[in-house]
Scaffold this motif. Structure first.
Motif, PDB file in Angstrom:
ATOM      1  N   ILE B  21       0.843  -1.221  -0.149  1.00 22.78           N
ATOM      2  CA  ILE B  21      -0.095   0.103  -0.186  1.00 22.78           C
ATOM      3  C   ILE B  21       0.910   1.075   0.335  1.00 22.78           C
ATOM      4  N   ALA B  22       1.922   0.760   0.671  1.00 22.94           N
ATOM      5  CA  ALA B  22       2.876   2.237   0.812  1.00 22.94           C
ATOM      6  C   ALA B  22       3.516   2.939  -0.428  1.00 22.94           C
ATOM      7  N   ILE B  23       3.917   1.984  -1.495  1.00 27.10           N
ATOM      8  CA  ILE B  23       4.731   1.749  -2.320  1.00 27.10           C
ATOM      9  C   ILE B  23       3.613   2.132  -3.732  1.00 27.10           C
ATOM     10  N   TRP B  24       2.271   1.833  -2.938  1.00 31.89           N
ATOM     11  CA  TRP B  24       1.200   2.266  -3.792  1.00 31.89           C
ATOM     12  C   TRP B  24       1.046   3.980  -4.077  1.00 31.89           C
ATOM     13  N   THR B  25       0.899   4.363  -2.629  1.00 26.09           N
ATOM     14  CA  THR B  25       0.214   6.182  -2.447  1.00 26.09           C
ATOM     15  C   THR B  25       1.342   6.448  -2.303  1.00 26.09           C
ATOM     16  N   ARG B  26       2.344   6.490  -2.012  1.00 23.47           N
ATOM     17  CA  ARG B  26       2.886   7.272  -1.963  1.00 23.47           C
ATOM     18  C   ARG B  26       3.174   9.085  -2.440  1.00 23.47           C
ATOM     19  N   ALA B  27       3.546   9.394  -1.741  1.00 24.60           N
ATOM     20  CA  ALA B  27       3.434  11.064  -1.287  1.00 24.60           C
ATOM     21  C   ALA B  27       4.529  12.054  -2.268  1.00 24.60           C
ATOM     22  N   GLY B  28       3.621  12.664  -2.970  1.00 22.87           N
ATOM     23  CA  GLY B  28       4.680  13.220  -3.540  1.00 22.87           C
ATOM     24  C   GLY B  28       4.587  15.295  -3.974  1.00 22.87           C
ATOM     25  N   SER B  29       3.288  15.551  -2.624  1.00 21.16           N
ATOM     26  CA  SER B  29       3.410  16.535  -2.194  1.00 21.16           C
ATOM     27  C   SER B  29       3.241  17.251  -1.225  1.00 21.16           C
ATOM     28  N   THR B  30       3.903  18.190  -0.351  1.00 19.00           N
ATOM     29  CA  THR B  30       3.616  18.533   1.342  1.00 19.00           C
ATOM     30  C   THR B  30       2.490  18.345   1.402  1.00 19.00           C
ATOM     31  N   LYS B  31       1.302  18.531   0.434  1.00 21.12           N
ATOM     32  CA  LYS B  31       0.445  18.665   1.102  1.00 21.12           C
ATOM     33  C   LYS B  31      -0.681  17.142   0.892  1.00 21.12           C
TER      34      LYS B  31
END
Lengths: 86, 561
Positions: B21-31
């Motif tokens: 799940i973590a790989i699939w939902t990687r965060a790209g911005s600070t938001k």
């Protein structure tokens, strides 16, 4: 009704809702579960003493219901005063 | 298959799921890193909040505490659920409308003061660190008990997992992992509870089984009262704590819950004010499933333990007793040498000591459930510890990158801020791991601290900030400091300076250190109001902001600038 009085009325109604719901919140937990527990324990609810049931079960169910009543009433209030989100 | 194989399979599978799940939902911005982009559905957020909130302590220890405290254990049940009513009604919708990322954000903006912001950051960091150390320890304990690895190795494995998905995924990764973790933990909690309830009372629903009857036709709770009194204990359904103390502890836990930064921040992740309210409701349903089952597990556990062990010959004890004796969680000591186990209230004659954690951890074995259920409980306990740890790490990293660095360097680029947030999260994992490996002896003592502190510092200032536009920065800072210093002084005095004085006759108004946060909260409120009356009113734009957050329309997405 101008916008300012409308906002004030909305806020007052909001506070009324909060007050009545928090009163119930207080009564089911602090009231039935702690302050009045000895008296209520004289009453039986199936295999439970009622005061004990409120302290370990009933208060929690009441909390859930309270939040959903709040959600419902605020949704209606938001629409009534035209401050809802779309 | 044996227990250990099942445990490896189930714990391993759940870890693989979280990492996936973590790989699939990687965060790209600070938001995305701070508030998951503000697009989480209320239902998913409710589930994530429940997992975030229910820690290793809720999962492993709470039922056992209630087993031995009986009615007095109600303070935890009411305290840790009733706070959600306060959150839903008094905080969540307004903070969502305010639309920033953190609690110190709100305090800093509403009180137009970086001093207030810094006081809030320090409180947030302190509360979160106390908590996260406990979680890491919980992970280590579960590893060592079920997988028979060294407790320190367990902590390090736990650190790597949390590091991976909290640092990589930020709030976005955490949210969706927490949804999965909730499902794992609730399933793991309910399965043994349902089986035990069936066996004892014939009713598959533990909440009803608790009020049911046992084999001989008498009510379970009445029978338990009778048995305990015969052995010299107090009746299960009656209290030993003073009423004022019960009230104070319950209030402190409720208000503390509503003031915990890692819980509050979850309500920034939903799209609308309406969703924040609804989400609090869903969260409480998901929490209530476990919290209404826990008292049943508690009563069944102590009943079963007495029934199967007390007055039995030592060489005929059931297998689970011998299994768990190895971990020292259960101890049998035949003091009078008659070859029979006596369980008595009198410590000089009592021959059986049971650790509170047994009631959940050994539950499947006590009930003779298949081996896979034991593995499931291990995975559930791990899910509870990891999800809470991740939520706390996020608060720590956000506080550092946003509330400290951004405040003093407003021109920092978003990319740089994200990097600092990730570095802070990494640093926090390592520090938490260090405390997990070398636990300070006072971890259990300072949990009361975390709640007392949250109750005495954040809650009143946020409430007053929303419900009174006249509240000034001087009032807020004075209030926070007075509440904090008072609560800290009381706890430190009774827990560390003079622990021998820590008994009801020395407490003020009969209030124990666990409950003193409620008085700290009152002091905070009073000081806040008094100081605000005698200081100049807040600037016009702040008063306007207060008007604004009271109206749901126009919430928009959480923004950083």
């Amino acid at each position: 009704m101008d916008q300012n009085t409308s906002k004030k009325l909305y806020w007052r109604k909001n506070l009324q809702t909060l007050f009545s719901l928090l009163l119930i919140w207080f009564v089911v937990s602090f009231g039935f579960g702690i302050i009045l527990v000895e008296y209520l324990n004289a009453i039986k609810l199936g295999g439970f003493k009622l005061g004990f049931w409120f302290a370990q079960q009933g208060s929690i169910y009441s909390f859930v219901i309270l939040i959903f009543v709040y959600v419902y009433r605020m949704d209606r209030l938001d629409k009534e005063f035209d401050v809802n989100e779309n | 298959m044996d227990i250990i194989t099942w445990t490896y399979i189930l714990v391993g599978a759940s870890f693989a799921l979280y990492i996936g799940i973590a790989i699939w939902t990687r965060a790209g911005s600070t938001k995305e890193f701070y508030v998951a982009g503000g697009g989480v559905s209320p239902l998913a957020n409710g589930m994530a909040t429940a997992a975030d909130w229910m820690s290793a302590a809720s999962f492993i220890s709470m039922a056992g505490i209630i087993s031995f405290a009986g009615y007095d254990g109600s303070v935890y049940l009411m305290g840790w659920t009733g706070g959600y009513v306060l959150l839903a009604l008094l905080l969540a919708p307004y903070l969502r409308k305010f639309g920033k990322f953190t609690v110190p954000d709100f305090v800093g903006d509403r009180y137009y003061s970086n001093k207030a912001r810094v006081v809030a950051v320090i409180c947030a960091l302190f509360i979160s660190f106390i908590y996260v150390a406990g979680q890491m320890r919980g992970v280590g304990i579960v590893f060592s008990r079920y997988l028979e690895v060294d407790i320190n190795t367990g902590v390090i494995i736990g650190m790597c997992i949390v590091f991976f998905y909290a640092v990589l995924g930020g709030m976005k990764g955490i949210t969706y992992t927490q949804v999965a973790q909730y499902c794992v933990l609730i399933f793991a909690y309910m399965v043994p509870a349902i089986f035990v309830s069936m066996q004892l009372t014939g009713n598959p629903i533990p909440q009803i089984g608790l009020g049911g009857t046992v084999a001989d036709g008498s009510a379970l709770l009445d029978k338990l009262d009778g048995v305990l009194q015969e052995l010299g204990f107090a009746a299960y359904t009656s209290g030993r704590k003073g009423m004022v103390d019960m009230l104070a502890i319950t209030l402190a836990l409720m208000v503390g819950t509503a003031g915990l930064p890692h819980v509050i921040v979850r309500f920034f992740t939903v799209p609308r004010v309406k969703d924040a309210r609804l989400s609090a409701g869903y969260a409480l349903i998901f929490i209530a499933i476990l919290y209404t089952t826990a008292p049943a597990v508690a009563a069944f556990g102590i009943y079963n333990a007495i029934d199967t062990v007390a007055e039995k010959p030592i060489d005929e004890l059931p297998a689970w007793v011998t299994n768990w004796q190895k971990t020292n969680l259960i101890k049998v000591d035949d003091k009078n040498g008659d070859g029979v186990v006596q369980y008595l209230a009198d410590p000089a004659a009592n021959e059986l000591s049971i650790d509170k954690d047994i009631m959940v951890l050994a539950n499947p074995e006590i009930a003779n459930l298949p081996n896979w259920v034991v593995g499931l409980v291990a995975a559930g306990a791990m899910a509870a510890a990891l999800s809470t740890a991740a939520g706390l790490l996020l608060v720590i990293s956000t506080s550092v990158s946003r509330d400290l660095f951004r405040t003093f360097n407003p021109k920092m680029s978003e990319k740089k801020e994200l990097r600092i947030a990730r570095l802070a999260a990494a640093g926090a994992v390592i520090l938490a791991g260090y405390f997990g490996v070398n636990p300070p002896g006072f971890v259990a003592e300072v949990v009361a601290f975390a709640f007392g502190l949250a109750a005495a510092s954040f809650f009143p200032v946020i409430i007053m900030g929303i419900f009174s536009s006249r509240m000034t920065k001087e009032g807020a800072i004075a209030g926070m400091l007075c509440g904090l210093v008072f609560t800290m002084a009381y706890i430190v005095y009774f827990k560390f300076v003079a622990p021998e004085m820590n008994s009801a006759e020395n407490w003020w108004f009969g209030i124990s250190p666990e409950g003193i946060g409620s008085i700290g909260m009152l002091i905070n409120f009073v000081v806040c109001m008094l100081v605000s009356r005698f200081t100049p009113a807040p600037p016009q734009e702040v008063q306007k902001m207060v008007e604004e957050i009271r109206i749901p329309r126009g919430a928009g997405q959480a923004t950083g600038h």
